[in-house]
Design an enzyme around this catalytic site. Structure first.
Site, PDB file in Angstrom:
ATOM      1  N   LYS A   1      28.336 -39.614  -5.734  1.00 47.80           N
ATOM      2  CA  LYS A   1      27.845 -40.293  -6.932  1.00 47.80           C
ATOM      3  C   LYS A   1      26.356 -40.582  -6.810  1.00 47.80           C
ATOM      4  O   LYS A   1      25.765 -40.417  -5.750  1.00 47.80           O
ATOM      5  CB  LYS A   1      28.564 -41.650  -7.107  1.00 47.80           C
ATOM      6  CG  LYS A   1      30.034 -41.552  -7.496  1.00 47.80           C
ATOM      7  CD  LYS A   1      30.202 -41.195  -8.963  1.00 47.80           C
ATOM      8  CE  LYS A   1      31.683 -41.151  -9.336  1.00 47.80           C
ATOM      9  NZ  LYS A   1      32.433 -40.128  -8.561  1.00 47.80           N
TER      10      LYS A   1
ATOM     11  N   SER B   1      32.519 -35.288 -12.042  1.00 48.52           N
ATOM     12  CA  SER B   1      31.878 -36.538 -12.426  1.00 48.52           C
ATOM     13  C   SER B   1      30.362 -36.480 -12.273  1.00 48.52           C
ATOM     14  O   SER B   1      29.662 -37.354 -12.746  1.00 48.52           O
ATOM     15  CB  SER B   1      32.435 -37.713 -11.613  1.00 48.52           C
ATOM     16  OG  SER B   1      31.872 -37.753 -10.342  1.00 48.52           O
TER      17      SER B   1
END
Lengths: 208, 208
Positions: free
Chosen positions: A167, A131
């Site tokens: 993230k 991701s």
DNA sequence: GATAATAGTGCTCATTTGTTCAAAGATTGC
DNA sequence: GCAATCTTTGAACAAATGAGCACTATTATC
């Protein structure tokens, strides 16, 4: 410099291990307890030997004031290196619990190379998932993480609603911070209950 | 985390400066003396504030046991490290001469971390350009390069027709080897006169 | 104007912590 | 075998050090 004995090396190694783990030096009694000595003087003897042989330096009479002078076999305080524990893997994908049962390895880098500073509890995690591919962080990469307060745009290891993920941290002016993947296939993550930043990614290391 | 005051920041900065300079933490009285306080309690007040605001952590009742939680790092030393010279930058874009006038810096990493062997002629280069972006190598990254014979698919520092570039090495069965960028905007590079592999990229290090 | 947080002084106290003295078995080098 | 070093026990001491209480002022904050 004289050769140290097996036992003295053990003591020295404990000093290294302790400062690396705790961030401050052990007291004589900490050492005593670790080795199960019935007297602090057992420690004193070894420390005196290590000082005499030039491996260690202390400020007489003052608490927890060691300095590793070393060189023999191993580097030391002169070169600012940091041994970073690797705590398992972190998902750069959908949030997950950190897969780890304690420390699973160690990295050793100098603090400039890894972009870290002394004193904190830096650790490393192996990245699982893709991701963060847009930020050049791939599946299998190692990220060096340092606890701290993130700024908008930092890449962080975060605990969001009870699960952990790597993230980008986005904090709009006047808004609520959220997490953003660097991959169009993953959604933004808005915390419903909690968002705890475990650390800020300071460096990425990848073996090819 | 709450904002700290000017004075509190000064105290914190002193802690940093001290541990960096001495290698161990100051005592309360060390801090007191440095700021010229007439009472240790002046220090205690600031430390309590810094603890409450989450910048510092200590072990209650124990001497010189600080931990900086926000912005800092520590000493220690350990295993098989290798000091790698940094020879300047290499283009991951269009071929170019290596921009370097000898060694411009050093990296220190342990050999497992950087995936290298001891005693080799390992060196590092800073990457310029984005032609390897698809392999997760970005502009500004540091690549650790080790001389050797590349295999199909390795990322290499190569001298192609007199200029140097970082690319993926492709060697089709029975064909002529060529270099491939990991970015659709860059063409494949077929050598017209020569293709010399200067080294194989073994690790990538990026500071965030 | 009240309340809280900040920034100190001054003094005392209890623990933490390093240090020393005395002693003895084990190991190693000469 | 003997001296030197290593390794450890045990007890006691003094300095280093963190922590508490009482009190004063200044500066924000509501």
């Amino acid at each position: 410099m004289k050769q140290m004995t097996q036992r003295q090396a053990e003591i020295l190694e404990y000093l290294r291990e302790f400062i690396g783990r705790e961030g401050f030096w052990p007291s004589i009694r900490d050492v005593q307890e670790h080795f199960g000595f019935r007297s602090t003087n057992a420690v004193m003897g070894h420390l005196r030997a290590l000082e005499r042989k030039g491996y260690v330096n202390r400020i007489p009479g003052q608490a927890r004031t060691f300095r590793l002078l070393s060189d023999d076999g191993l580097p030391a305080g002169a070169v600012e290196t940091e041994e970073i524990p690797v705590y398992g893997s972190i998902a750069a994908g959908y949030p997950d619990r950190i897969e780890s049962s304690g420390e699973v390895g160690r990295l050793l880098v100098d603090i400039h190379t890894a972009n870290i500073r002394r004193g904190g509890k830096t650790f490393a995690l192996r990245v699982t998932g893709d991701s963060m591919i847009g930020a050049g962080i791939q599946n299998g990469d190692m990220v060096v993480v340092h606890p701290g307060i993130p700024r908008d745009g930092d890449i962080v290891a975060a605990l969001i609603d009870g699960e952990t993920t790597l993230k980008r941290y986005v904090h709009p002016r006047g808004g609520t911070p959220y997490l953003k993947a660097e991959n169009p296939s993953y959604p933004e993550l808005y915390p419903t209950t909690e968002l705890v930043i475990q650390g800020i990614a300071r460096a990425v290391i990848r073996n090819l």
